[in-house]
Design a protein around this motif. Structure first.
Motif, PDB file in Angstrom:
ATOM      1  N   GLU A  42      33.641  38.179  39.308  1.00  0.00           N
ATOM      2  CA  GLU A  42      33.084  39.496  39.617  1.00  0.00           C
ATOM      3  C   GLU A  42      33.138  40.368  38.368  1.00  0.00           C
ATOM      4  O   GLU A  42      34.162  40.457  37.705  1.00  0.00           O
ATOM      5  CB  GLU A  42      33.898  40.143  40.745  1.00  0.00           C
ATOM      6  CG  GLU A  42      33.437  41.519  41.117  1.00  0.00           C
ATOM      7  CD  GLU A  42      34.326  42.152  42.173  1.00  0.00           C
ATOM      8  OE1 GLU A  42      35.354  42.751  41.803  1.00  0.00           O
ATOM      9  OE2 GLU A  42      33.994  42.020  43.356  1.00  0.00           O
TER      10      GLU A  42
ATOM     11  N   ARG B  29      28.757  41.770  41.956  1.00  0.00           N
ATOM     12  CA  ARG B  29      29.680  41.197  42.941  1.00  0.00           C
ATOM     13  C   ARG B  29      29.318  39.744  43.225  1.00  0.00           C
ATOM     14  O   ARG B  29      28.182  39.312  43.001  1.00  0.00           O
ATOM     15  CB  ARG B  29      29.648  41.996  44.236  1.00  0.00           C
ATOM     16  CG  ARG B  29      30.135  43.413  44.042  1.00  0.00           C
ATOM     17  CD  ARG B  29      30.123  44.176  45.323  1.00  0.00           C
ATOM     18  NE  ARG B  29      28.760  44.247  45.851  1.00  0.00           N
ATOM     19  CZ  ARG B  29      28.319  45.162  46.674  1.00  0.00           C
ATOM     20  NH1 ARG B  29      29.126  46.094  47.109  1.00  0.00           N
ATOM     21  NH2 ARG B  29      27.077  45.158  47.106  1.00  0.00           N
TER      22      ARG B  29
ATOM     23  N   LYS C 157      31.488  46.604  40.568  1.00  0.00           N
ATOM     24  CA  LYS C 157      31.303  46.923  41.983  1.00  0.00           C
ATOM     25  C   LYS C 157      29.846  47.120  42.407  1.00  0.00           C
ATOM     26  O   LYS C 157      29.575  47.319  43.575  1.00  0.00           O
ATOM     27  CB  LYS C 157      32.120  48.169  42.348  1.00  0.00           C
ATOM     28  CG  LYS C 157      33.614  47.937  42.238  1.00  0.00           C
ATOM     29  CD  LYS C 157      34.059  46.811  43.141  1.00  0.00           C
ATOM     30  CE  LYS C 157      35.538  46.529  43.041  1.00  0.00           C
ATOM     31  NZ  LYS C 157      35.907  45.294  43.717  1.00  0.00           N
TER      32      LYS C 157
ATOM     33  N   ASP D 238      40.996  44.683  39.831  1.00  0.00           N
ATOM     34  CA  ASP D 238      39.819  44.625  38.956  1.00  0.00           C
ATOM     35  C   ASP D 238      40.229  44.516  37.492  1.00  0.00           C
ATOM     36  O   ASP D 238      39.601  43.812  36.704  1.00  0.00           O
ATOM     37  CB  ASP D 238      38.938  45.869  39.144  1.00  0.00           C
ATOM     38  CG  ASP D 238      38.246  45.884  40.497  1.00  0.00           C
ATOM     39  OD1 ASP D 238      38.125  44.816  41.125  1.00  0.00           O
ATOM     40  OD2 ASP D 238      37.837  46.978  40.923  1.00  0.00           O
TER      41      ASP D 238
END
Length: 184
Positions: free
Chosen positions: A67, A75, A70, A49
């Motif tokens: 992205e 997403r 979360k 990430d």
């Protein structure tokens, strides 16, 4: 050594301009991403990430949807199968996608370097609709602690060997026009 390391498959195909542009975007972030450089005491490497966060502005300028987090709205889900009334019945989450060129991107870091995440990513991405190209980013080197000792795995080299074997054997035919492996 040039940075990042990258390999384009199949080996008998000339890399597309988008591949070189994406590699240049990764190269521009060498200071933040290079897994071969020693870390200051107490510092840690970014997670997958974290790698995406560093690359997000450059990738978005290149036309990728990346992205953002979360939560469901952050997403990226891509369809695999459709069911009743044409609704997506099975979807998979991916790290980034370029709609115009059909490029699916997965970024791995620690867990991905240590497990068989490359295999999982190859198979799952193969099932995505509209994924004409696949980009897999792996750390060149991943250092980890095990039983009180520091060890290193060469995640990029291992994944390059896996992809070389897949393309050389031709027993498993991937549905992509090409695969770009980037070692950061």
């Amino acid at each position: 050594m040039s940075y990042p390391s990258w390999s384009y498959f199949p080996r008998n195909a000339r890399p597309e301009p988008w591949a070189e542009a994406l590699c240049a975007a990764v190269g521009a972030q060498r200071t933040a991403l290079d897994t071969l450089q020693p870390l200051p005491t107490g510092a840690t490497r970014p997670s997958s990430d974290g790698v995406l966060e560093v690359l997000r502005p450059s990738m978005e300028r290149l036309g990728y949807l990346v992205e953002a987090g979360k939560t469901r709205s952050q997403r990226i889900e891509r369809p695999v199968l459709f069911g009743e009334n044409g609704r997506a019945e099975v979807t998979y989450e991916i790290d980034a996608f370029h709609d115009g060129l059909g490029i699916a991107v997965e970024v791995e870091a620690g867990r991905g370097a240590m497990s068989n995440a490359a295999y999982r990513d190859i198979i799952r991405t193969s099932l995505l609709l509209d994924a004409d190209y696949f980009v897999l980013m792996m750390p060149i080197s991943y250092r980890y602690q095990s039983a009180g000792r520091t060890s290193t795995t060469d995640a990029y080299a291992k994944t390059r060997e896996q992809l070389s074997a897949i393309y050389a054997s031709q027993r498993l035919r991937l549905p992509f026009r090409a695969v770009l492996l980037i070692g950061y």
